[in-house]
Design a protein around this motif. Structure first.
Motif, short mmCIF file in Angstrom:
data_model
loop_
_atom_site.label_atom_id
_atom_site.label_comp_id
_atom_site.label_asym_id
_atom_site.label_seq_id
_atom_site.Cartn_x
_atom_site.Cartn_y
_atom_site.Cartn_z
N ASP A 7 10.91 0.75 -0.69
CA ASP A 7 10.01 1.88 -0.43
C ASP A 7 10.60 2.73 0.70
O ASP A 7 10.72 2.28 1.84
N ASN A 51 10.82 -7.87 -3.00
CA ASN A 51 10.61 -7.19 -4.28
C ASN A 51 11.55 -6.00 -4.39
O ASN A 51 11.19 -4.88 -4.06
N ALA A 77 4.75 -8.81 -0.18
CA ALA A 77 3.32 -8.61 -0.40
C ALA A 77 2.72 -9.85 -1.03
O ALA A 77 1.52 -10.00 -1.09
N ARG A 78 3.61 -10.76 -1.46
CA ARG A 78 3.08 -11.97 -2.11
C ARG A 78 2.51 -12.92 -1.07
O ARG A 78 1.32 -13.14 -1.00
N LYS A 98 3.18 -8.13 3.90
CA LYS A 98 2.72 -6.74 3.83
C LYS A 98 1.26 -6.71 3.41
O LYS A 98 0.87 -7.53 2.59
N HIS B 267 -0.61 -5.18 -3.52
CA HIS B 267 0.82 -4.93 -3.45
C HIS B 267 1.11 -3.44 -3.49
O HIS B 267 1.93 -2.93 -2.73
N ALA B 270 0.16 -2.05 -0.17
CA ALA B 270 0.76 -2.63 1.03
C ALA B 270 1.72 -1.68 1.74
O ALA B 270 1.57 -1.41 2.94
N THR B 274 0.99 0.23 5.29
CA THR B 274 1.82 -0.08 6.46
C THR B 274 2.37 1.20 7.07
O THR B 274 2.38 1.38 8.28
N ARG B 315 -4.50 -14.58 -2.62
CA ARG B 315 -3.50 -15.63 -2.69
C ARG B 315 -4.13 -16.97 -3.02
O ARG B 315 -3.50 -17.86 -3.57
#
Lengths: 216, 470
Positions: A7, A51, A77-78, A98, B267, B270, B274, B315
């Motif tokens: 990103d 990722n 992010a996991r 994240k 995700h 995220a 941030t 999670r």
């Protein structure tokens, strides 16, 4: 310092923040670029997104780790336990989930850099001095040479005071992918303690019930 | 408010245990109490049914056998009596039988010769007359039971001068019959008891998998349904187990899909989150006096923290926290409180260090403080840390408080006390605390504010030194 993050905005933010705290930063967006840059050397820490568009982050970590002792901090992010352990096996030193606060990331990076600095040459703590390159442990004038994995174990514990290393954690760090028998870590800790006591000093290793080992 | 007053209030405790997930304490306990009791009841009922029906069958059989035996016994006795009578009659008619025969009184048999006038002749026991009975009948006098019969007393000339009466003592035969009846009843009853017990044992065995299934079904954590294990024969219970697992699997799949979707959303959010939070923070430090920048930064931080909470839930697994280190809870709490001007902080100065992940511990403190500030306003929130063998973080507010019903659900997922809240902050706090082997309690009463208390084992209570290893 190498930042690998696909990103672009996040990559820019992290690079600026690191540069603002005085680091020289190379930022890339793919695993392929990361591996190319790593060949040049001169990197003291890698911030690695799990990722990535081309190569899987775990695979990048594995190859970077195989090339040298550069600490890797994973960005993901996991963040579940399974992928964290996978990262550890691949050689990651730490894990940041994240979304994160910038200060959190910077704090982790500084801790890892400090450990790396401390891990080179000699570490002194709790009346012990560990000369990592020759794996020699000193207590005053007494000395002993440690087997490779015991030296690595003690280095981990001494450079991370207060941190608890679980059995799985230590296995991942000491062995990487080739898993040992279940009680090998206990055996190492036991022998390490015996050797430390034989030097005539108090053993600084503490067992944290049900959680692992630490040095305070 | 004083500690004592707070302790006296309604409270709810959640800590690590077999089900550290979101399984709600009270509901689970309620179900546990019911299910096994039912199973035992069925077992007893089936045992009793078997015992009862066998007893009825035994009694019926005994009655039948007794009747048949009695009839056969009587027929043979009657036969015997009639033959003897005929023989005596024939002997008398032939004139070869004298008084001496009568007086012998063969064992159990009485013989009397009664004249037509009704006078007992030729009998040693004339005072005990045998009644007239042209067809054999039973005659009971006192303890003695006899089979009585009579035949015509004919002289050799053919003249009928009276009746020959014979009485056969059947007391012994009766006793035999009674003994038979009793033995049958005893054997049958024993059989019924053994069969009943056997049925009870067999049914218990057959029901054990069922009870086991019930226990597993009760223990299912609604947040993380685990498939039921079945050990037993391929029968209806096995079918039930399969049916239960089909349902559980469907639930698990659905939840996994939800988690995946949540993780996917998180995700996607995220990286931009941030970036927004990070850029705004830098902007805010460059423009410390601009209230708009500060408001935007605070909003971005809140978004960041909420999405961290959602990710923690998505999670799913937080049974055992990895990467523990020694963290000073007092320092963490103080750092969180600093971000909420108006909230007071106090510590007793004792050792507040615990084994935890610093960022997760901060998440817990932040969620509790944020929750209290939103409920009561920052000026009415007090945070305190007490150190020692157990380290406590207490977040008190003088806000509106909660009803017992609201309190019971306060840690449930997606249950929010306020409009607009997602209701994950406290759930996440509880999960994180449980992953550090701690517990979290809430006490509240409407109009009297709310107290949240986190208790974690102090670092020193968990450490074994070299002496313990030696």
């Amino acid at each position: 310092m190498l930042v690998v993050e696909d990103d672009a905005r996040l990559r820019g933010l992290v690079r600026e923040a690191l540069e603002a705290t005085g680091h020289r930063v190379t930022a890339v967006g793919t695993g392929g670029d990361a591996l190319l840059r790593a060949v040049d050397g001169g990197i003291d820490l890698v911030l690695l997104d799990l990722n990535l568009p081309d190569v899987d982050g775990i695979e990048v970590a594995r190859r970077l780790h195989a090339d040298g002792e550069v600490p890797i901090v994973m960005l993901t992010a996991r963040g579940d336990v399974a992928s964290r352990v996978e990262g550890l096996y691949a050689g990651a030193a730490d894990y940041v989930t994240k979304p994160f606060e910038l200060q959190e990331l910077l704090a982790r990076v500084h801790v890892r850099l400090r450990e790396r600095g401390a891990g080179e040459g000699a570490i002194e703590r709790a009346g012990l001095r560990l000369q990592t390159d020759v794996r020699t442990l000193w207590a005053g004038d007494a000395q002993v040479t440690l087997p490779e994995r015991e030296a690595e174990l003690l280095r981990l514990l001494l450079t991370h005071p207060g941190r608890v290393f679980s059995r799985e954690d230590l296995e991942a760090r000491l062995y990487g992918d080739d898993l040992p028998d279940s009680n090998t870590v206990e055996v190492f800790v036991y022998q390490l303690r015996r050797r430390i006591r034989a030097l005539g000093v108090a053993d600084p290793i503490r067992t944290v019930r049900g959680k692992g080992y630490t040095v305070l | 408010m004083s500690r004592e007053a707070a302790d006296g209030r309604a409270g709810t405790t959640v800590g690590p245990g077999p089900g550290t997930g979101t399984g709600q304490g009270t509901g689970t306990r309620g179900r546990t109490a019911v299910a096994p009791a039912r199973a035992r009841h069925l077992r007893t009922r089936l045992g009793l049914i078997v015992l009862g029906s066998l007893l009825v069958a035994v009694v019926g059989t005994v009655v039948l056998v007794d009747q048949l035996f009695g009839r056969a016994q009587r027929a043979s006795l009657v036969d015997l009596l009639e033959r003897d009578l005929q023989r005596v009659q024939a002997l008398v008619a032939a004139g070869t039988l004298g008084a001496d025969f009568v007086e012998q009184g063969a064992g159990g048999v009485r013989l009397q010769f009664v004249s037509n006038a009704g006078v007992v002749l030729l009998a040693p026991d004339a005072t005990d007359p045998i009644p007239l009975a042209p067809t054999p009948v039973r005659s009971v006098t006192g303890e003695r039971a006899e089979l009585v019969g009579s035949a015509a007393w004919l002289l050799p000339s053919g003249l009928e001068i009276g009746t020959i009466r014979m009485a056969l003592d059947v007391t012994e035969a009766d006793a035999d019959r009674a003994t038979l009846r009793l033995s049958l009843l005893f054997a049958g009853g024993l059989l019924a008891l053994v069969a009943g017990a056997l049925a009870w044992v067999l049914v218990s065995g057959a029901l054990r998998p069922l009870a086991d299934l019930a226990r597993q079904a009760v223990a299912v954590d609604p947040a993380r349904p685990r498939l039921a294990r079945y050990r037993g024969p391929e029968d209806e219970v096995a079918e039930l187990a399969r049916a239960l697992n089909v349902a559980l699997e469907a639930i698990a799949e659905r939840q996994q899909a939800e988690r995946d979707a949540l993780a996917e959303v998180a995700h996607e959010l995220a990286a931009p989150l941030t970036v927004v939070a990070g850029e705004l923070r830098q902007l805010a430090s460059a423009h410390p006096d601009d209230p708009r920048v500060r408001a935007a930064r605070e909003a971005a931080d809140e978004l960041l923290h909420t999405s961290q909470d959602l990710l923690t839930l998505a999670r799913g697994e937080l049974d055992r926290a990895p990467d523990l280190s020694v963290v000073d809870l007092a320092a963490v709490a103080r750092g969180v409180v600093d971000a909420y001007p108006g909230v007071t902080f106090a510590t007793d100065g004792a050792d507040g260090r615990v084994f935890a992940q610093p960022d997760r511990l901060r998440q817990v403190a932040r969620n509790l403080v944020r929750n209290a500030v939103q409920a009561a306003g920052a000026e009415r929130v007090r945070v305190a840390v007490e150190g020692g063998a157990e380290v406590r973080l207490r977040v008190e507010d003088d806000g509106p408080g909660m009803t017992p019903e609201a309190l019971a659900r306060v840690f449930d997922r997606y249950v929010s006390g306020r409009a607009g809240g997602v209701g994950v902050g406290l759930t996440v706090a509880r999960r994180i605390v449980a992953s550090f082997d701690g517990r979290i309690e809430a006490r509240s009463e409407p109009g009297r504010g709310t107290v949240f208390e986190v208790t974690l084992p102090g670092w020193s209570s968990q450490v074994e030194g070299e002496s313990a290893e030696a």
